[in-house]
Design an enzyme around this catalytic site. Structure first.
Site, PDB file in Angstrom:
ATOM      1  N   HIS A 180       5.893   4.693  12.786  1.00 52.51           N
ATOM      2  CA  HIS A 180       6.285   4.743  10.784  1.00 52.51           C
ATOM      3  C   HIS A 180       7.049   5.979  10.702  1.00 52.51           C
ATOM      4  CE1 HIS A 180       3.217   4.825   7.305  1.00 52.51           C
ATOM      5  NE2 HIS A 180       3.986   5.404   6.498  1.00 52.51           N
ATOM      6  N   HIS A 234       9.107   6.982   7.661  1.00 53.47           N
ATOM      7  CA  HIS A 234      10.474   7.092   6.529  1.00 53.47           C
ATOM      8  C   HIS A 234      11.158   7.120   7.067  1.00 53.47           C
ATOM      9  CE1 HIS A 234       6.484   7.155   4.115  1.00 53.47           C
ATOM     10  NE2 HIS A 234       5.583   6.989   5.009  1.00 53.47           N
ATOM     11  N   ASN A 279       9.199   4.250   3.463  1.00 55.71           N
ATOM     12  CA  ASN A 279       9.094   3.673   4.661  1.00 55.71           C
ATOM     13  C   ASN A 279      10.447   3.403   5.105  1.00 55.71           C
ATOM     14  OD1 ASN A 279       6.506   3.711   3.231  1.00 55.71           O
ATOM     15  ND2 ASN A 279       6.413   3.545   5.672  1.00 55.71           N
ATOM     16  N   CYS A 286       4.612   9.178   0.001  1.00 56.60           N
ATOM     17  CA  CYS A 286       3.699   9.970  -0.001  1.00 56.60           C
ATOM     18  C   CYS A 286       3.590  10.354  -0.976  1.00 56.60           C
ATOM     19  CB  CYS A 286       3.603  10.433   1.449  1.00 56.60           C
ATOM     20  SG  CYS A 286       1.569  10.865   1.847  1.00 56.60           S
ATOM     21  N   ARG A 342       0.624  -1.287   0.066  1.00 54.44           N
ATOM     22  CA  ARG A 342      -0.001   0.183  -0.013  1.00 54.44           C
ATOM     23  C   ARG A 342       0.355   1.517   0.040  1.00 54.44           C
ATOM     24  NH1 ARG A 342      -0.245   5.141   2.909  1.00 54.44           N
ATOM     25  NH2 ARG A 342       0.028   3.452   5.236  1.00 54.44           N
ATOM     26  N   ASP A 343       1.250   1.417   1.044  1.00 53.22           N
ATOM     27  CA  ASP A 343       1.984   2.883   1.134  1.00 53.22           C
ATOM     28  C   ASP A 343       3.321   2.959   0.547  1.00 53.22           C
ATOM     29  OD1 ASP A 343       3.139   5.743   2.313  1.00 53.22           O
ATOM     30  OD2 ASP A 343       3.361   4.810   4.426  1.00 53.22           O
TER      31      ASP A 343
HETATM   32  C1  LIG Z   1     -10.781  11.399   0.961  1.00 49.61           C
HETATM   33  C2  LIG Z   1     -10.835  11.770  -0.706  1.00 49.61           C
HETATM   34  C3  LIG Z   1     -12.267  10.548  -1.057  1.00 49.61           C
HETATM   35  C4  LIG Z   1     -11.522  12.840  -0.627  1.00 49.61           C
HETATM   36  O1  LIG Z   1     -11.879  13.415  -1.668  1.00 49.61           O
HETATM   37  P1  LIG Z   1     -12.762  14.671  -2.045  1.00 49.61           P
HETATM   38  O2  LIG Z   1     -12.858  14.983  -3.334  1.00 49.61           O
HETATM   39  O3  LIG Z   1     -12.710  15.371  -0.963  1.00 49.61           O
HETATM   40  O4  LIG Z   1     -14.095  13.960  -1.308  1.00 49.61           O
HETATM   41  P2  LIG Z   1     -15.216  14.180  -2.177  1.00 49.61           P
HETATM   42  O5  LIG Z   1     -16.546  12.900  -1.755  1.00 49.61           O
HETATM   43  O6  LIG Z   1     -15.809  15.141  -2.796  1.00 49.61           O
HETATM   44  O7  LIG Z   1     -15.446  12.610  -3.407  1.00 49.61           O
HETATM   45  C5  LIG Z   1     -14.648  12.942  -5.209  1.00 49.61           C
HETATM   46  C6  LIG Z   1     -14.476  12.009  -6.125  1.00 49.61           C
HETATM   47  O8  LIG Z   1     -14.177  11.016  -4.750  1.00 49.61           O
HETATM   48  C7  LIG Z   1     -14.937   9.577  -4.785  1.00 49.61           C
HETATM   49  N1  LIG Z   1     -15.108   8.901  -3.969  1.00 49.61           N
HETATM   50  C8  LIG Z   1     -14.835   9.331  -2.500  1.00 49.61           C
HETATM   51  N2  LIG Z   1     -14.029   8.729  -1.532  1.00 49.61           N
HETATM   52  C9  LIG Z   1     -14.241   7.014  -2.423  1.00 49.61           C
HETATM   53  C10 LIG Z   1     -13.577   6.749  -2.354  1.00 49.61           C
HETATM   54  N3  LIG Z   1     -13.194   6.144  -0.517  1.00 49.61           N
HETATM   55  N4  LIG Z   1     -13.235   5.461  -2.791  1.00 49.61           N
HETATM   56  C11 LIG Z   1     -13.263   6.378  -3.907  1.00 49.61           C
HETATM   57  N5  LIG Z   1     -13.453   7.205  -4.968  1.00 49.61           N
HETATM   58  C12 LIG Z   1     -14.101   7.847  -3.778  1.00 49.61           C
HETATM   59  C13 LIG Z   1     -16.299  10.260  -4.755  1.00 49.61           C
HETATM   60  O9  LIG Z   1     -17.553  10.093  -5.709  1.00 49.61           O
HETATM   61  C14 LIG Z   1     -15.942  11.705  -6.410  1.00 49.61           C
HETATM   62  O10 LIG Z   1     -16.032  10.927  -7.629  1.00 49.61           O
HETATM   63  P3  LIG Z   1     -16.696  12.160  -8.948  1.00 49.61           P
HETATM   64  O11 LIG Z   1     -18.061  12.484  -8.583  1.00 49.61           O
HETATM   65  O12 LIG Z   1     -15.565  12.735  -8.846  1.00 49.61           O
HETATM   66  O13 LIG Z   1     -16.259  10.861  -9.575  1.00 49.61           O
HETATM   67  C15 LIG Z   1      -9.384  11.968  -1.189  1.00 49.61           C
HETATM   68  O14 LIG Z   1      -9.453  13.184  -1.260  1.00 49.61           O
HETATM   69  C16 LIG Z   1      -8.530  10.940  -1.200  1.00 49.61           C
HETATM   70  O15 LIG Z   1      -8.861  10.257  -1.504  1.00 49.61           O
HETATM   71  N6  LIG Z   1      -7.761  10.731  -0.723  1.00 49.61           N
HETATM   72  C17 LIG Z   1      -6.920   9.702  -0.634  1.00 49.61           C
HETATM   73  C18 LIG Z   1      -6.034   9.833  -0.441  1.00 49.61           C
HETATM   74  C19 LIG Z   1      -4.318   8.980  -0.318  1.00 49.61           C
HETATM   75  O16 LIG Z   1      -5.035   7.727   0.011  1.00 49.61           O
HETATM   76  N7  LIG Z   1      -3.848   9.511   0.963  1.00 49.61           N
HETATM   77  C20 LIG Z   1      -2.656   8.090   0.342  1.00 49.61           C
HETATM   78  C21 LIG Z   1      -2.139   7.377   1.999  1.00 49.61           C
HETATM   79  S1  LIG Z   1      -2.308   7.913   3.396  1.00 49.61           S
HETATM   80  C22 LIG Z   1      -0.460   8.154   3.827  1.00 49.61           C
HETATM   81  O17 LIG Z   1       0.408   7.945   2.837  1.00 49.61           O
HETATM   82  C23 LIG Z   1       0.095   8.545   5.255  1.00 49.61           C
HETATM   83  C24 LIG Z   1       0.338   7.317   5.872  1.00 49.61           C
HETATM   84  C25 LIG Z   1      -1.588   7.003   6.336  1.00 49.61           C
HETATM   85  O18 LIG Z   1       1.527   6.451   5.121  1.00 49.61           O
HETATM   86  C26 LIG Z   1       0.922   8.039   7.231  1.00 49.61           C
HETATM   87  C27 LIG Z   1       1.990   8.365   7.522  1.00 49.61           C
HETATM   88  O19 LIG Z   1       3.105   7.935   6.569  1.00 49.61           O
HETATM   89  O20 LIG Z   1       2.572   9.438   7.252  1.00 49.61           O
END
Ligand SMILES: CC(C)(COP(=O)([O-])OP(=O)([O-])OC[C@H]1O[C@@H](n2cnc3c(N)ncnc32)[C@H](O)[C@@H]1OP(=O)([O-])[O-])[C@@H](O)C(=O)NCCC(=O)NCCSC(=O)C[C@@](C)(O)CC(=O)[O-]
Length: 302
Positions: free
Chosen positions: A207, A209, A249, A240, A15-16
């Protein structure tokens, strides 16, 4: 302070590690990676995420990956879910454990999930209710615990606040993420000292990096603070998408080498782990980010 006798490694490579890759990676290669990791003895694997494919295209095939992996008894296969929609998709894919992710800094929260910290916590409430109804365990993440790429330093008290909220809503464990990999061992000890005042240390994970090459030192500092769960990524894959310049990581192989040297149990087979990492690096056509893997493979070639 006594070091823990056992450590659980949470493998986040599929995933990450892969979420940031620009080139397409086939479902078959992702499945093979997950199966290789479980064969190496990893008992917890974060397989993918159910997020918007517009935001993180690489994770779009997560449901297919879940459908095709050979699930082994005793292994937890988890997915990241940012909202109820993601949770429902994960449930449909048969996922039994999910993770929600919040940030300790407002700017990162906006860049990563397009809402404030408070709004993100509100979004998790219906997800937590649904998870409870379906008997799905939820892990929590807090990002930017040792610095934010946009806001700079973040006070440990702010991290404690977000972590407490995640516990209060039902997360069984919270992983504190050094998203930009800039923290030092001193920062890490202070972080766990402050957050550990309110939350039992056995419910916290680290966690790290490895952007500044401090991740192993930070893990050792965490062990000294009584932390016994660490997230890591095979071959040091990753970065990220919303933290420019942040590298992967800490490599699982490198953490395993550290833990083996300390006589701490993990149940992981180093040779199989190195093979799993090298295989995915060959697929991605990129160098192996684990120093231990590189050294071991170079020795084998001699
Ligand atoms: C959270 C949202 C969805 C908000 O995104 P948004 O644009 O604010 O949300 P929305 O509700 O307005 O939806 C926009 C579009 O996304 C769709 N949608 C809405 N929700 C979903 C869903 N669950 N699955 C699939 N589609 C979804 C929704 O249907 C719509 O589709 P459209 O009408 O434009 O075709 C967006 O910002 C997002 O997906 N962000 C991804 C963030 C991400 O994955 N980041 C990387 C992981 S975090 C990380 O790596 C850190 C970590 C955990 O490892 C720890 C660290 O190192 O710090």
């Amino acid at each position: 302070m006594n070091l823990p006798k056992q450590v659980r490694l949470v493998e986040v490579g599929p995933r990450d590690g892969l979420q940031n890759e620009k080139q397409p990676i086939s479902v078959a290669d992702k499945v093979r990676l997950v199966d290789d990791l479980s064969a190496a003895g990893l008992s917890y694997i974060e397989v993918g995420s159910f997020v918007s494919p517009k935001w993180v295209p690489q994770m779009a095939g997560s449901a297919e990956v879940f459908a095709q992996i050979q699930q082994q008894p005793g292994v937890t296969y988890a997915a990241l879910t940012p909202n109820l929609r993601g949770f429902e998709a994960a449930l449909e894919a048969g996922v039994k454990e999910v993770a929600v992710f919040a940030a300790a800094s407002e700017a990162f929260s906006q860049k990563n999930i397009n809402c404030s910290i408070a709004e993100s916590l509100e979004r998790f409430v219906p997800l937590m209710v649904a998870a409870k109804q379906h008997g799905v365990r939820v892990r929590g993440y807090v990002s930017c615990v040792l610095g934010c790429p946009y806001d700079g330093s973040v006070a440990p008290e702010q991290i404690a606040l977000v972590a407490r909220e995640l516990f209060a809503m039902g997360c069984y464990e919270v992983s504190l993420g050094d998203t930009i990999g800039a923290g030092t061992a001193g920062d890490t000890r202070r972080l766990f000292e402050v957050v550990g005042r309110d939350i039992p240390r056995e419910k916290l994970a680290g966690h790290f990096h490895d952007t500044y090459g401090q991740a192993l030192a930070n893990i050792y500092a965490s062990l000294l603070e009584g932390i016994s769960v660490f997230d890591s990524s095979v071959a040091g894959l990753g970065g990220c998408p919303y933290a420019k310049g942040a590298t992967g990581n800490v490599a699982t192989e490198d953490v395993l080498y550290l833990l083996n040297g300390l006589g701490i149990e993990t149940g992981i087979d180093m040779d199989k782990l190195i093979s799993a990492g090298q295989r995915i690096c060959t697929v991605l056509d990129k160098p192996n980010g684990s120093r231990v893997a590189r050294a071991t493979l170079a020795r084998q070639l001699r």
